[in-house]
Design an enzyme around this catalytic site. Structure first.
Site, PDB file in Angstrom:
ATOM      1  N   LEU A 193       0.803  -1.254   0.027  1.00 27.46           N
ATOM      2  CA  LEU A 193       0.144   0.122  -0.092  1.00 27.46           C
ATOM      3  C   LEU A 193       0.918   1.324   0.147  1.00 27.46           C
ATOM      4  O   LEU A 193       0.752   2.258   0.686  1.00 27.46           O
ATOM      5  CB  LEU A 193      -0.830   0.070   1.225  1.00 27.46           C
ATOM      6  CG  LEU A 193      -2.238   0.850   0.992  1.00 27.46           C
ATOM      7  CD1 LEU A 193      -2.998   0.855  -0.155  1.00 27.46           C
ATOM      8  CD2 LEU A 193      -2.978   0.846   2.488  1.00 27.46           C
ATOM      9  N   GLY A 194       1.824   1.197  -0.903  1.00 30.62           N
ATOM     10  CA  GLY A 194       2.616   2.374  -0.978  1.00 30.62           C
ATOM     11  C   GLY A 194       2.047   3.454  -2.039  1.00 30.62           C
ATOM     12  O   GLY A 194       0.877   3.294  -2.177  1.00 30.62           O
ATOM     13  N   THR A 195       3.019   4.007  -2.823  1.00 35.16           N
ATOM     14  CA  THR A 195       2.370   4.945  -3.989  1.00 35.16           C
ATOM     15  C   THR A 195       1.780   4.199  -4.853  1.00 35.16           C
ATOM     16  O   THR A 195       0.322   4.806  -5.092  1.00 35.16           O
ATOM     17  CB  THR A 195       3.493   5.422  -4.623  1.00 35.16           C
ATOM     18  OG1 THR A 195       4.324   6.302  -3.526  1.00 35.16           O
ATOM     19  CG2 THR A 195       3.263   6.498  -5.728  1.00 35.16           C
ATOM     20  N   VAL A 196       2.079   3.126  -5.505  1.00 36.03           N
ATOM     21  CA  VAL A 196       1.315   2.530  -6.527  1.00 36.03           C
ATOM     22  C   VAL A 196       0.151   1.831  -6.026  1.00 36.03           C
ATOM     23  O   VAL A 196      -0.912   1.811  -6.455  1.00 36.03           O
ATOM     24  CB  VAL A 196       2.300   1.545  -7.140  1.00 36.03           C
ATOM     25  CG1 VAL A 196       1.381   0.675  -8.203  1.00 36.03           C
ATOM     26  CG2 VAL A 196       3.516   2.031  -7.906  1.00 36.03           C
ATOM     27  N   GLY A 219       6.211   2.691 -16.421  1.00 42.78           N
ATOM     28  CA  GLY A 219       4.974   3.231 -15.628  1.00 42.78           C
ATOM     29  C   GLY A 219       3.841   3.307 -16.333  1.00 42.78           C
ATOM     30  O   GLY A 219       3.068   2.186 -16.834  1.00 42.78           O
ATOM     31  N   ASP A 278      18.090   0.244 -12.726  1.00 38.47           N
ATOM     32  CA  ASP A 278      16.592   0.048 -12.857  1.00 38.47           C
ATOM     33  C   ASP A 278      16.458  -0.097 -14.437  1.00 38.47           C
ATOM     34  O   ASP A 278      15.512  -0.820 -14.933  1.00 38.47           O
ATOM     35  CB  ASP A 278      16.058   1.254 -12.247  1.00 38.47           C
ATOM     36  CG  ASP A 278      14.657   1.346 -12.500  1.00 38.47           C
ATOM     37  OD1 ASP A 278      14.000   1.035 -12.067  1.00 38.47           O
ATOM     38  OD2 ASP A 278      14.348   2.083 -13.462  1.00 38.47           O
ATOM     39  N   LYS A 338      14.597  -3.055 -16.946  1.00 38.77           N
ATOM     40  CA  LYS A 338      13.527  -2.879 -17.963  1.00 38.77           C
ATOM     41  C   LYS A 338      13.821  -3.337 -19.188  1.00 38.77           C
ATOM     42  O   LYS A 338      13.034  -3.593 -20.007  1.00 38.77           O
ATOM     43  CB  LYS A 338      13.205  -1.140 -17.702  1.00 38.77           C
ATOM     44  CG  LYS A 338      12.542  -0.903 -16.331  1.00 38.77           C
ATOM     45  CD  LYS A 338      12.416   0.560 -16.242  1.00 38.77           C
ATOM     46  CE  LYS A 338      11.825   1.036 -15.018  1.00 38.77           C
ATOM     47  NZ  LYS A 338      11.843   2.363 -14.788  1.00 38.77           N
ATOM     48  N   GLY A 380       4.972   7.131 -10.970  1.00 44.07           N
ATOM     49  CA  GLY A 380       3.651   7.844 -10.097  1.00 44.07           C
ATOM     50  C   GLY A 380       2.689   7.205  -9.932  1.00 44.07           C
ATOM     51  O   GLY A 380       2.519   6.013 -10.301  1.00 44.07           O
TER      52      GLY A 380
END
Length: 428
Positions: free
Chosen positions: A11-14, A134, A201, A205, A302
């Protein structure tokens, strides 16, 4: 209308964004899927950290068994990050008959093949659109829209933190340290930014993008990685004088049916579309034999952009459940992994050196380049106050083996030091 219950881990940002979007777009999702989606529980590591969160009737728990052992929950959404225990949670969920949606790029890049096999064995869906870029739906686009085309290259800006830093260094003339501090203040960079600024990172990807575009499975050992920590304001300024912008690019390209994948600073012509991608935004260019160059641009991170990609996967799973077509692999393209040799990867290069400003030094540099069979395209020289000169060269195309030879030879000189070396994007 039948109900599909969902459990979220993290239950963080995403995770917060996913909850918001599930609640806000319930009616539209139901119209698309023919099912009502109901959030049954949210699993977090620390209950006290989230005790002020209002989830209504949704159960908040720190016990993963609450989700995994509940047969009524059909979809698990993993947005907790990290590799462990996320890998174990996803494995258990798939084996328990649940479909899984994750945004975990580190996990998918390193263990995706294993998890896909587990999903296949249990006839369950495993989707991970949000693991790359994202809010840009790049994985599904490659899988669907390029299915009939032969992809030649996938490259782009796939890390928003580094792009923000590079933008500030160019537009505000900041040092790397100043730009990083600003990124951390704005929440674009972690307190420990290593994964972002060292290119790790982006490399994760690119491993995922390579599998989708070329069907080849790579490990981090197969990716040439260089970060941005050693980029100086002088590098930025001189590249700009020459008509280029430095961007941290991930590049996966086919060279004679072999694959070369790299992440590192690259000089991009100011006229190239990637040069216009600013701040924390991402952009991925896909080059196909039939379609040519296409670019997909948008927010790379985001709360809501990433949550939107997660919801896209959830919607796909819900439709599969409704149509009884679950258990298909997100991407089934497979080819033998064959890597390009160093001599096959050819790019012009930007090379910056510090040289003693005395007669004969340019002749020594020319001799080094001539021995490596590399020629100059452009050269500039700036005098320094300590009796040295900073010399910047744009070479004609050369391979990695020639670059290594030049670098080694420069290192043997007493009055010459290599300051920086970056690729220059071809056909820019």
């Amino acid at each position: 209308m039948e109900t599909i219950k969902i459990g979220i881990v993290g239950l963080g940002t995403v995770g917060t964004g996913v909850v918001k979007m599930l609640q806000a777009h319930q009616e539209k999702i139901s119209e698309i899927t023919g099912r009502k989606l109901e959030l049954a529980c949210v699993v977090v590591h620390n209950l006290k950290k989230h005790d002020q969160v209002d989830l209504g009737d949704v159960q908040l728990t720190d016990q993963i068994e609450t989700l995994i052992d509940d047969p009524s929950i059909q979809i698990m959404v993993e947005v907790m990050g990290s590799i462990h225990p996320a890998k174990e949670y996803i494995t258990r969920a798939l084996q328990a008959g649940k479909h899984v949606v994750t945004a975990n790029k580190d996990l998918i890049a390193q263990y995706g093949r294993e998890l896909v096999q587990i999903a296949r064995e249990n006839h369950r869906d495993l989707f991970y659109e949000a693991s790359v870029a994202g809010g840009i739906p790049i994985l599904r686009t490659i899988d669907n829209s390029f299915a009939a085309d032969k992809i030649q290259r996938v490259m782009g800006i796939v890390n928003g933190t580094t792009n923000y830093i590079m933008t500030q260094m160019l537009t505000k003339k900041w040092s790397y340290e100043q730009a990083l501090s600003s990124a951390q203040d704005l929440g674009f960079a972690e307190s420990d930014p290593t994964n972002d600024v060292e290119g790790l990172d982006a490399a994760y990807k690119m491993i995922i993008l390579t599998q989708f575009a070329f069907g080849m499975s790579l490990s981090m050992d197969h990716v040439q990685v260089q970060g941005i920590t050693n980029i100086s304001p002088e590098d930025i300024s001189e590249a700009n004088q020459l008509g280029y912008t430095i961007k941290l690019l991930g590049i996966a390209e086919e060279v004679d049916d072999r694959i070369a994948v790299s992440v590192g600073p690259v000089l991009v012509s100011d006229q190239h579309p990637l040069a216009t991608v600013q701040n924390e935004n991402n952009a991925v260019m896909v080059t196909g034999t039939a379609v040519g160059d296409t670019m997909f641009y948008g927010p790379g991170a985001g709360e809501l952009p990433t949550a939107n990609s997660v919801l896209s996967d959830i919607t796909t799973v819900a439709k599969n459940i409704a149509l009884n077509t679950t258990g298909n692999t997100f991407n089934s393209y497979r080819q033998e992994t064959v890597l390009a040799a160093p001599e096959d990867v050819v790019y012009p290069h930007f090379i910056a050196l510090k040289m003693r400003d005395v007669p004969g030094m340019m002749m020594k540099l020319t001799a080094i380049m001539t021995k490596a069979e590399v020629s100059f395209s452009r050269i500039i020289q700036n005098q320094l106050s300590d009796g040295n000169a900073r010399v910047v060269i744009i070479t004609h195309a050369m391979n990695d083996q020639q670059l290594a030879e030049i670098t080694a030879a420069i290192g043997e000189q007493d009055n010459m030091r290599l300051l920086a070396s970056y690729k220059v994007l071809k056909n820019a």
